[in-house]
Motif scaffolding. Structure first.
Motif, mmCIF file in Angstrom:
data_model
loop_
_atom_site.group_PDB
_atom_site.id
_atom_site.type_symbol
_atom_site.label_atom_id
_atom_site.label_comp_id
_atom_site.label_asym_id
_atom_site.label_seq_id
_atom_site.Cartn_x
_atom_site.Cartn_y
_atom_site.Cartn_z
ATOM 1 N N MET A 32 0.851 -1.188 0.000
ATOM 2 C CA MET A 32 0.000 0.000 0.000
ATOM 3 C C MET A 32 0.890 1.243 0.000
ATOM 4 O O MET A 32 1.859 1.322 0.752
ATOM 5 N N THR A 33 0.561 2.207 -0.862
ATOM 6 C CA THR A 33 1.304 3.462 -0.931
ATOM 7 C C THR A 33 0.317 4.611 -0.929
ATOM 8 O O THR A 33 -0.719 4.556 -1.606
ATOM 9 N N CYS A 34 0.650 5.652 -0.162
ATOM 10 C CA CYS A 34 -0.171 6.859 -0.095
ATOM 11 C C CYS A 34 0.570 7.990 -0.792
ATOM 12 O O CYS A 34 1.747 8.253 -0.492
ATOM 13 N N PHE A 35 -0.098 8.660 -1.723
ATOM 14 C CA PHE A 35 0.437 9.833 -2.408
ATOM 15 C C PHE A 35 -0.361 11.053 -1.953
ATOM 16 O O PHE A 35 -1.595 11.035 -1.992
ATOM 17 N N GLU A 36 0.334 12.110 -1.544
ATOM 18 C CA GLU A 36 -0.348 13.317 -1.073
ATOM 19 C C GLU A 36 0.089 14.518 -1.898
ATOM 20 O O GLU A 36 1.281 14.727 -2.135
ATOM 21 N N LEU A 37 -0.895 15.318 -2.301
ATOM 22 C CA LEU A 37 -0.640 16.528 -3.080
ATOM 23 C C LEU A 37 -1.692 17.565 -2.730
ATOM 24 O O LEU A 37 -2.902 17.292 -2.873
ATOM 25 N N ASN A 38 -1.243 18.715 -2.262
ATOM 26 C CA ASN A 38 -2.137 19.842 -1.982
ATOM 27 C C ASN A 38 -3.358 19.429 -1.156
ATOM 28 O O ASN A 38 -4.506 19.799 -1.443
ATOM 29 N N GLY A 39 -3.110 18.622 -0.132
ATOM 30 C CA GLY A 39 -4.169 18.254 0.803
ATOM 31 C C GLY A 39 -5.014 17.064 0.399
ATOM 32 O O GLY A 39 -5.905 16.661 1.156
ATOM 33 N N LYS A 40 -4.768 16.479 -0.764
ATOM 34 C CA LYS A 40 -5.531 15.328 -1.232
ATOM 35 C C LYS A 40 -4.652 14.070 -1.226
ATOM 36 O O LYS A 40 -3.450 14.139 -1.470
ATOM 37 N N LEU A 41 -5.284 12.926 -0.983
ATOM 38 C CA LEU A 41 -4.572 11.656 -0.890
ATOM 39 C C LEU A 41 -5.055 10.697 -1.966
ATOM 40 O O LEU A 41 -6.259 10.528 -2.170
ATOM 41 N N LEU A 42 -4.103 10.067 -2.638
ATOM 42 C CA LEU A 42 -4.381 8.982 -3.574
ATOM 43 C C LEU A 42 -3.687 7.729 -3.039
ATOM 44 O O LEU A 42 -2.507 7.772 -2.678
ATOM 45 N N LEU A 43 -4.410 6.613 -3.002
ATOM 46 C CA LEU A 43 -3.866 5.363 -2.507
ATOM 47 C C LEU A 43 -3.675 4.388 -3.664
ATOM 48 O O LEU A 43 -4.518 4.318 -4.567
ATOM 49 N N VAL A 44 -2.581 3.638 -3.623
ATOM 50 C CA VAL A 44 -2.339 2.578 -4.603
ATOM 51 C C VAL A 44 -2.163 1.267 -3.848
ATOM 52 O O VAL A 44 -1.243 1.135 -3.033
ATOM 53 N N ASP A 45 -3.074 0.348 -4.091
ATOM 54 C CA ASP A 45 -3.104 -0.990 -3.487
ATOM 55 C C ASP A 45 -3.425 -0.932 -1.993
ATOM 56 O O ASP A 45 -3.207 0.087 -1.330
ATOM 57 N N CYS A 46 -3.957 -2.046 -1.519
ATOM 58 C CA CYS A 46 -4.362 -2.144 -0.118
ATOM 59 C C CYS A 46 -4.441 -3.632 0.225
ATOM 60 O O CYS A 46 -5.518 -4.230 0.239
ATOM 61 N N GLY A 47 -3.270 -4.234 0.467
ATOM 62 C CA GLY A 47 -3.191 -5.682 0.606
ATOM 63 C C GLY A 47 -2.895 -6.146 2.016
ATOM 64 O O GLY A 47 -2.690 -5.352 2.929
ATOM 65 N N VAL A 48 -2.853 -7.455 2.171
ATOM 66 C CA VAL A 48 -2.577 -8.068 3.469
ATOM 67 C C VAL A 48 -1.260 -8.830 3.417
ATOM 68 O O VAL A 48 -0.766 -9.182 2.346
ATOM 69 N N LEU A 49 -0.718 -9.077 4.595
ATOM 70 C CA LEU A 49 0.433 -9.959 4.787
ATOM 71 C C LEU A 49 -0.043 -11.133 5.618
ATOM 72 O O LEU A 49 -0.797 -10.944 6.585
ATOM 73 N N PHE A 50 0.360 -12.327 5.250
ATOM 74 C CA PHE A 50 -0.054 -13.498 6.003
ATOM 75 C C PHE A 50 0.941 -13.765 7.125
ATOM 76 O O PHE A 50 2.145 -13.572 6.967
ATOM 77 N N PRO A 51 0.461 -14.200 8.282
ATOM 78 C CA PRO A 51 1.330 -14.341 9.457
ATOM 79 C C PRO A 51 2.313 -15.492 9.311
ATOM 80 O O PRO A 51 2.107 -16.429 8.546
ATOM 81 N N GLU A 52 3.393 -15.395 10.071
ATOM 82 C CA GLU A 52 4.383 -16.458 10.136
ATOM 83 C C GLU A 52 4.129 -17.319 11.368
ATOM 84 O O GLU A 52 3.244 -17.028 12.185
ATOM 85 N N ASP A 53 4.924 -18.366 11.515
ATOM 86 C CA ASP A 53 4.745 -19.301 12.622
ATOM 87 C C ASP A 53 4.890 -18.630 13.979
ATOM 88 O O ASP A 53 4.307 -19.077 14.968
ATOM 89 N N ASN A 54 5.690 -17.550 14.051
ATOM 90 C CA ASN A 54 5.925 -16.902 15.336
ATOM 91 C C ASN A 54 4.901 -15.811 15.641
ATOM 92 O O ASN A 54 5.146 -14.952 16.494
#
Length: 561
Positions: A32-54
């Motif tokens: 996920m990446t957030c881009f900000e310009l002049n008070g506005k936000l554009l987001l690219v992708d919004c994914g998950v990470l799967f947990p590890e054994d620990n």
């Protein structure tokens, strides 16, 4: 390089583009990446990470959504580059906070998202389908979409044009020149944007350490054919539930070898149904059978395509390997094919399943012993090619562990990007683009958000540490009752344990030690319950460590009477 500590970024100047990775830089997941310009936000992708054994008890890990919680009204849109879980899996958790954030993605990507939103009962989402070549204007962000080849159909790169500069975000991609769907990465489009001038290239880093070019998807067909030709009994194929091209290859081979195909796993059934309905998957007539019909066919006439290629404990393949699946069993002579990559962090889980299947007597075919998988990501040669045709002024590698990001940055430098402008960032780093130059200016909190069942964000690192101790070392409780006035132990100590040598007689020795230590402290005038509990903890801890070399969780209780 990343800044040490947590430095608050300066106030954003007008016509400066701020880029904040909220996930995906340091892990293969939660992109996920957030881009900000002049008070506005554009987001690219919004994914998950799967947990590890620990990370026991954790179902999913979300990107740094907390950073957006106070600024949701400023979000003009969310662009989804493709339909893999590590790019779309967290969308429902974002839309729980604001359901009308406009979503932009390809037809297949949004169809997969829509299925997730229905499961989360989010019915008012604003979905906007885009195709390669489309252009969209969103609050000062000009978007142009490009076709890219990946291990899922309909993947796209996005060019983001702003008053502060132009960014090319590749998403996940490779340069397969003969893809099964004939949809190649649009290098001509990349070159055109490069001629116009790219101020920042954000390129997929997953295979940046791998020399040369990623093999073609169709190159594995002879190996898959060999697996089918040599298999005399049931074939079980484990792959990602979104890998439409791989499933298509298995379907074609099943028809050729007169076998029926059965999908197993909820996500596999859902995703392949969507792909078929939208025309991305061609299923020959009379090929698919229901799970309930599997016993009606001899083993040599069936192929099972299931989830669980990453060793997920609740997925179909793990249950089959553990002989816990209610309808499917593997017997000696069956073939199990892992037609997928090994995601970093999942090694132990995957090999645990492989070993279980091998002990049963199955023939297990995987990437380590046969050419049965190719990656969906560009290797170093392809990345060099892209850097050379785009010629960016700055580079910021994305999607990968630190070693991948560093390797990608070195490729950028080799093609002419000045070393200070090849920025190896990590999640939460704040990069400002202004006047054609990108600078690392601070950090924000983009730490893990854990999902435990239906609970989001209540699991902390300290609670995970407690869970690990409970799972690995066990639990001991000590309960004593003391009379503060007389300074005596009037009941107990009662010692009990779980997951640690649960025979109660082993505690006889330490029980005497605890009582003696408490009596001594009481005799010296100690009347603080907390101090008495610490004495219990210390005595038990020393005894356990000396006698058994273990460090269980110890819960001391002192009851004043």
């Amino acid at each position: 390089m990343p800044l040490d500590g947590l430095k608050t970024p300066p106030k954003l100047k007008p016509d400066t583009l701020r880029i904040i990775p909220l996930g995906g830089l340091g892990d293969v997941g939660r992109n996920m990446t957030c881009f900000e310009l002049n008070g506005k936000l554009l987001l690219v992708d919004c994914g998950v990470l799967f947990p590890e054994d620990n990370q026991p008890g954790v179902d999913l890990i979300l990107p740094g959504l907390d950073y957006l919680s106070e600024r949701l009204d400023d979000v003009v849109g969310l662009v989804l580059t493709h339909g893999h879980e590590d790019h779309i899996g967290a969308v429902p958790y974002l839309l729980r906070q604001r359901v009308d954030i406009p979503l932009y993605g390809s037809k297949l990507t949004l169809a997969l998202v829509e299925g997730k939103l229905r499961e989360h009962r989010l019915r008012d989402a604003m979905l906007h389908t885009v195709r390669e070549g489309d252009r969209v204007e969103l609050g000062g962000f000009g978007l142009e979409f490009f076709a890219v080849t990946h291990s899922i159909p309909d993947a796209m790169a996005v060019c983001i044009r702003t008053s502060a500069g132009t960014v090319l975000h590749t998403g996940d991609f490779k340069m397969d020149q003969l893809p099964l769907d004939r949809r190649i990465t649009d290098l001509r489009g990349f070159a055109r944007v490069g001629q116009e001038g790219v101020d920042l290239l954000m390129a997929d880093s997953t295979n940046a350490e791998v020399p040369g070019f990623t093999p073609l998807e169709r190159d594995i067909l002879p190996s898959l054919e060999r697996v089918f030709s040599e298999s005399k009994q049931k074939i079980v194929v484990a792959c990602f539930s979104s890998h439409v091209h791989r499933v298509q290859q298995i379907l074609n081979l099943a028809v050729k070898h007169d076998r029926k195909v059965c999908y197993v796993g909820r996500s596999m059934l859902r995703n392949m149904g969507i792909a078929r309905d939208l025309g991305y998957l061609t299923v020959p007539e009379n090929t698919l059978i229901e799970l309930s019909k599997l016993p009606d066919f001899p083993p040599e006439k069936v192929v099972i395509i299931c989830t669980g290629s990453q060793g997920e404990p609740l997925a179909a393949l793990s249950r089959i390997a553990n002989r816990e699946h209610p309808a499917i069993s593997v017997v000696p002579g069956d073939t199990v094919l892992f037609a997928s990559s090994l995601i970093p962090g999942n090694e132990n889980s995957v090999y645990r399943v492989v070993n279980s299947l091998t002990r049963i007597g199955a023939r297990v075919v995987h990437r380590g012993n046969a050419f049965v998988h190719v990656s969906g990501h560009s290797s170093a040669g392809e990345l060099l090619y892209v850097y050379n045709i785009v010629q960016p002024r700055n580079a910021m590698p994305i999607h990968g562990e630190p070693r991948h990001l560093v390797a990608n940055a070195e490729l950028a430098i080799a093609t002419g990007v000045p070393r200070p402008q090849a920025i190896v960032a990590q999640d939460g780093d704040v990069v400002d683009l202004r006047g054609g130059l990108a600078h690392l200016v601070g950090r924000v909190d983009a730490s893990y958000i854990f999902v435990d069942g239906s609970t989001v964000g209540d699991v902390s690192e300290s609670s995970l540490t407690d869970r690990r101790i409970l799972g690995e070392e066990g639990f001991i409780s000590v309960v004593s009752a003391v009379d503060m006035r007389s300074g005596t132990v009037v009941a107990g100590p009662d010692v009990s344990a779980r997951g640690f040598l649960e025979d109660p007689t082993i505690f006889d020795e330490v029980t005497v030690r605890i009582k003696d230590a408490l009596s001594q402290a009481l005799g010296e005038g100690v009347d603080d319950v907390h101090r008495l509990q610490q004495i219990e903890r210390r005595v038990v801890g020393q005894w356990v460590n000396t006698t058994y070399r273990r460090r269980p969780m110890i819960v001391p209780v002192v009851i004043p009477v």
